[in-house]
Design an enzyme around this catalytic site. Structure first.
Site, PDB file in Angstrom:
ATOM      1  N   TRP A 134       0.845  -1.206   0.000  1.00  0.00           N
ATOM      2  CA  TRP A 134       0.000   0.000   0.000  1.00  0.00           C
ATOM      3  C   TRP A 134       0.880   1.255   0.000  1.00  0.00           C
ATOM      4  CZ3 TRP A 134      -0.821   4.073   3.500  1.00  0.00           C
ATOM      5  CH2 TRP A 134      -1.938   4.868   3.233  1.00  0.00           C
ATOM      6  N   HIS A 135       2.022   1.150   0.676  1.00  0.00           N
ATOM      7  CA  HIS A 135       2.936   2.307   0.727  1.00  0.00           C
ATOM      8  C   HIS A 135       3.745   2.430  -0.572  1.00  0.00           C
ATOM      9  CE1 HIS A 135       2.148   1.892   5.075  1.00  0.00           C
ATOM     10  NE2 HIS A 135       2.467   3.165   5.149  1.00  0.00           N
ATOM     11  N   GLY A 136       3.954   1.309  -1.271  1.00  0.00           N
ATOM     12  CA  GLY A 136       4.744   1.337  -2.501  1.00  0.00           C
ATOM     13  C   GLY A 136       5.489   0.020  -2.667  1.00  0.00           C
TER      14      GLY A 136
END
Lengths: 428, 334
Positions: free
Chosen positions: A281-283
Site C-alpha cells: 500500500w505504501h509502494g
C-alpha cells in the site's frame, strides 16, 4: 448549512486539482453508496465483491502506475487522483460493515458524499470509519467556543510538531541521505533513530491539524496515534501507530484471512501477508519493510525480555532501523546495506566530531532537544495536561495561543530553501 | 474586564511580533553594508540637483562629495548592488516624491538583465526601503519564483532562522543606524590590480529585451513629466561585459530620444584611470582613488553641460556640506 459549505469547498478543491479528481471520487462514492443500498437482495455478496474489486482495481492501477516507470510510458498524462488511497479504504470499510450488518446503509446521498469527500482527511488521513464519524458529522451543529479553542490549539500543536521538530530533523536526514558514500554506519543509525521522531512529528502533526480543523467544524475524528514509542513489542507498536491503517488491515485483511481462529502457523502467515500488503500500500519498495515487520510481529515473543524499558528501547530501535526503507527510498538494496553498515562500520567517533556539520548548529540542536522533550512530556501527560488547559481562564489560553504562534514563527523550519510544506504521508 | 485583558495580551503579542521582526532582520550596518544603501537616503536633506540611479557601478564609481568639492554640485547616488532597471525606475519614482532634481543620471548597465537575478540582491535593495506604493510595485516586479511578498511584509517569515546566528550587530543597531555611505557613495579603498580579466563570451542574442526598453521609456517619461533632464551613462569597467552591440543600441536610443549619453569606458585614459591602482576588484569597479578621478571628470561635464548651480556659494548648503566633507575626509583617511 455547515455541511453544505464543507461539501462545496471539498468539491471545489478537488476540481482545483483537476476535474478528473472529482470524477474518480464521485465514482467511488456513488458506486459504494448504491451498492450498499442493494445489500438486501440475493446477490449481495456478488455486489459487494464486484464493487470492491472495481474500486480496488482502480486503486491498484494507480498504485502500480505511480510505482513503475514502464506503465507511465503506456499511460501518459494520467494523474494519480488526490486521496485515492484513503477514500478507497474508507468505502471498502463502509461496504463491508454494512454487509456484515454492523450498521445500516446511509440513507442520505448528501451525507455519504460528505463522509467520503470530507476534505481535511483526504490528504493524509486518518482513514475514517463511517460508524466513528457519522454521529458528529451528520448531526445539526454550529460553531462552538470550546471546539474552536481546542481545535485551534490542536492545529498549532500539529504545526509545532511539523515545522519545529520534523522540519529540523529533515535537514540532518537530508544531509546524510544525500551522500551515501560518506554517511553510513553511525550516521545511518542516527538517521534511522531521528527518522522515527521526524515521521512521528510530521505524520501525527498533520493528523493533529486534521483533527483540529474537524473539531472546529464540530466533527470528532478518532486519534491515530497513542504514544507509539512506549510500545514494548512491535505488535503493540502497531496498535499505537497509524491506528486507522493498522486497524483497517486487521479488520479487512487479517481477520478475513482467518485471523487468530486458525492454526499457529496459518496465523503467522496471515500476519505476514497482512504486513506485506500494508507495505505494498505504501509502494513496491516498501514490500520488504512490510515483510520484516510481519515476520517480527509473527515471532514477537522471541525478542521480548522481562524489563519494560529495555523492551521499549529494543522496539524503538527495530522500528527505527526498518524505517530505512522510507529513508533511502526507491531502492531495494540500499536500505539493507545501510542497516548492515550499522553493525559493520563503527564510525561513531567520526560521527560525534562531525555532528555540527550535518546541517544543524548548536542553537538549532538545543531547540530540537527542548522541542522533543516537550513533545514527549505532552504525549505522556496529555491525559492530565489537556483537562488542565481546558480549565484555564481565557486570558491564560490566549497567552498559550500567542506563545505557540511565536514559537512556530521563530523556530519553525519553513520558507525559502526549505521544502517543509508537504507532509511525508501525503504521498501515500 | 476579561475582554480588556485578552485585548491587552493580543497587543503585547503584536508588539513582541514586531520586535522579533526587527531583531531577526539583518541590520546591514557592519556586515553587508550594501544592504543599507536604499535607506541611507531617508536621513539625508532632500535638495539634490543631480540624482544618480543605477547599480554598483554607480555607488562605487561616483562620489557626490568629490563633485561638490570640485564643482559645487549637490547630488546623491541611489544605487544598489545589481539594481535592475525596473528597480531603478521605482526607486526614481520614490525619489521624486521627496524632491525634483534638475538632472537624473542613469547608468545603462542594467539593460543587460531582463529577469530577477537573485533573492539576495533583492533583499539587499528592498529590505530597508520605506513602505510605499513604489515599494510594493518594486517587490512585485523583482521577486524571483521562490519569493513571496509576505516575506517582505513580515521579515520574520524570511529571517526566522537567523535566531541561531544573531550577532552583536543585531542588538547594537536594533533601534539606530550608522552612516555607511556619503551621499550614496560607498568608499572602498582596497586595491586589486586588474590582471586576469575574464574572456569575452559570445552571446546568442545581443538585443536588449522589450521589458528593459519598456522601463527605460518609463524612466524617460517620468523625467520628462517632471521637467528633469535625463542623462544616460555607462560607467567605466574593464570587464568585457559591455558589448559593441549593446553600445550601438544605446547610442541609437539616445539619438532617437535626444538624450545625452556618455560611455566612460571609452574615456579611461582621459579620465586618468590606472587599473593597476584604481580598482578594488581587478577592474570591475573603481576604488576610492578611481572614483575621485571619475567624479572630477564627470562633475566638470555635468556642471558645464547642464548649467548646474555652484552650491559652494550658498551659505546654508555649504555649511551642511562642510560638515559632510569633514566626515567624508575622515573616512577616506581612516
Amino acid at each position: 448549512m455547515l455541511n453544505v459549505i464543507i461539501l462545496i469547498i471539498s468539491v471545489l478543491v478537488y476540481i482545483s486539482f483537476g476535474l478528473s479528481n472529482l470524477i474518480y471520487i464521485l465514482f467511488s462514492a456513488l458506486s459504494s453508496f448504491f451498492a450498499a443500498k442493494h445489500f438486501n437482495g440475493k446477490n449481495k455478496k456478488l455486489i459487494l465483491i464486484l464493487t470492491i474489486t472495481v474500486n480496488l482495481g482502480i486503486l491498484l492501477f494507480f498504485k502500480i502506475y505511480s510505482y513503475i516507470d514502464i506503465t507511465k510510458n503506456i499511460f501518459q498524462n494520467i494523474v494519480v487522483p488526490i486521496g485515492i488511497s484513503y477514500y478507497t479504504f474508507q468505502i471498502i470499510s463502509y461496504m463491508v460493515d454494512v454487509y456484515k450488518g454492523k450498521h445500516e446503509p446511509e440513507k442520505s446521498l448528501f451525507n455519504y458524499l460528505l463522509y467520503v469527500m470530507y476534505l481535511p482527511y483526504i490528504f493524509i488521513g486518518p482513514i475514517t470509519r463511517y460508524e466513528d464519524v457519522s454521529k458528529s458529522m451528520f448531526s445539526k451543529r454550529k460553531l462552538e467556543k470550546d471546539n474552536l479553542t481546542y481545535g485551534a490549539l490542536r492545529i498549532l500543536w500539529g504545526m509545532f510538531k511539523k515545522y519545529v521538530i520534523a522540519g529540523r530533523i529533515a535537514i540532518v536526514i537530508g544531509t546524510i541521505t544525500k551522500n551515501t558514500e560518506a554517511y553510513f554506519g553511525a550516521y545511518a543509525l542516527l538517521a534511522m533513530l531521528l527518522y522515527s521522531i521526524e515521521l512521528y512529528s510530521d505524520f501525527s502533526g498533520g493528523i493533529d491539524i486534521v483533527i483540529g480543523v474537524s473539531r472546529i467544524l464540530g466533527i470528532r475524528l478518532k486519534e491515530n496515534f497513542n504514544v507509539p514509542f512506549m510500545s514494548e513489542t512491535l505488535q503493540e507498536f502497531w496498535r499505537r501507530w497509524h491506528i486507522a491503517l493498522s486497524s483497517w488491515f486487521r479488520d479487512y485483511v487479517y481477520i478475513p484471512l482467518g485471523g487468530n481462529r486458525c492454526s499457529k502457523l496459518r496465523q503467522k502467515i496471515n500476519v505476514i501477508i497482512t504486513f506485506v500488503l500494508s507495505g505494498f500500500w505504501h509502494g513496491t519498495t516498501y514490500i520488504l519493510w512490510g515483510l520484516f515487520h510481519g515476520i517480527i510481529v509473527a515471532f514477537n515473543n522471541v525478542i521480548k525480555t522481562k524489563w519494560k524499558t529495555l523492551n521499549r528501547i529494543i522496539t524503538f530501535v527495530i522500528v527505527s532501523m526498518l524505517w530505512s526503507f522510507f529513508i533511502w527510498t526507491n531502492d531495494y538494496i540500499l536500505p539493507l546495506k545501510m542497516m548492515a553498515s550499522v553493525f559493520t562500520n563503527f564510525n561513531y567517533g567520526e560521527l560525534f566530531s562531525n555532528l555540527l556539520n550535518l546541517g544543524l548548529n548548536i542553537p538549532n540542536i538545543i531547540v530540537l532537544i527542548i522541542s522533543v522533550i516537550a513533545l514527549a512530556v505532552f504525549d505522556l501527560k496529555k491525559e492530565t495536561i489537556i483537562p488542565k488547559i481546558k480549565k484555564y481562564s481565557p486570558e491564560i489560553k490566549t497567552v498559550i495561543f500567542c506563545m505557540m504562534i511565536l514559537v512556530i514563527f521563530v523556530f519553525g523550519v519553513y520558507g525559502i530553501g526549505f521544502n517543509a510544506s508537504e507532509f511525508i504521508y501525503s504521498k501515500f | 474586564m476579561k475582554y480588556f485583558r485578552i485585548i491587552a495580551i493580543i497587543i503585547i503579542f503584536i508588539l513582541v511580533f514586531i520586535f522579533l521582526n526587527k531583531l531577526l532582520a539583518p541590520k546591514y550596518m557592519e556586515d553587508l553594508v550594501e544592504g543599507s544603501m536604499t535607506s541611507a537616503y531617508y536621513d539625508e536633506e532632500k535638495n539634490h540637483e543631480v540624482i544618480f540611479i543605477g547599480d554598483c557601478e554607480v555607488y562605487a564609481n561616483f562620489s557626490p562629495l568629490e563633485m561638490y568639492q570640485n564643482e559645487g554640485i549637490v547630488s546623491y547616488v541611489r544605487g544598489n548592488s545589481q539594481q535592475l532597471i525596473w528597480q531603478s525606475y521605482y526607486l526614481l519614482k520614490e525619489t521624486l516624491k521627496y524632491e525634483i532634481p534638475k538632472v537624473v543620471v542613469f547608468n545603462v548597465n542594467s539593460m543587460r538583465y531582463d529577469e530577477p537575478v537573485s533573492e539576495a540582491y533583492n533583499r539587499l535593495m528592498i529590505d530597508n526601503m520605506k513602505w510605499s506604493k513604489e515599494k510594493v510595485d518594486l517587490i512585485e516586479a523583482s521577486m524571483t519564483d521562490e519569493e513571496n511578498i509576505l516575506y517582505y511584509i513580515f521579515p520574520i517569515l524570511r529571517y526566522h532562522s537567523r535566531f541561531a546566528e544573531l550577532k552583536q550587530e543585531d542588538f547594537d543597531y536594533l533601534f539606530k543606524t550608522k552612516k555607511n555611505t556619503y551621499n550614496g557613495f560607498l568608499i572602498n579603498k582596497n586595491v586589486k590590480p586588474a590582471e586576469n580579466l575574464p574572456t569575452k563570451r559570445r552571446l546568442a542574442n545581443y538585443s536588449f529585451s522589450d521589458i528593459c526598453y519598456d522601463y527605460l521609456n518609463k524612466i524617460r517619461d517620468l523625467c520628462k513629466e517632471n521637467g528633469i533632464t535625463l542623462v544616460l551613462i555607462k560607467a567605466p569597467s574593464l570587464y568585457p561585459y559591455w558589448y559593441d552591440e549593446y553600445e550601438e543600441q544605446i547610442v541609437k536610443y539616445s539619438a532617437e530620444n535626444a538624450i545625452p549619453y556618455y560611455n566612460f569606458t571609452k574615456y579611461v585614459q582621459e579620465i586618468g584611470i590606472d587599473y593597476s591602482l584604481d580598482t578594488y576588484d581587478g577592474g570591475l569597479h573603481l576604488n576610492l582613488s578611481g572614483a575621485e578621478k571619475m567624479s572630477k571628470y564627470f562633475g566638470k561635464i555635468l556642471k558645464e553641460t547642464f548649467n548646474l548651480t555652484d552650491y559652494r556659494n550658498d551659505d546654508n548648503v555649504s555649511k551642511l556640506y562642510e560638515e559632510k566633507l569633514k566626515e567624508y575626509n575622515k573616512a577616506k583617511e581612516a
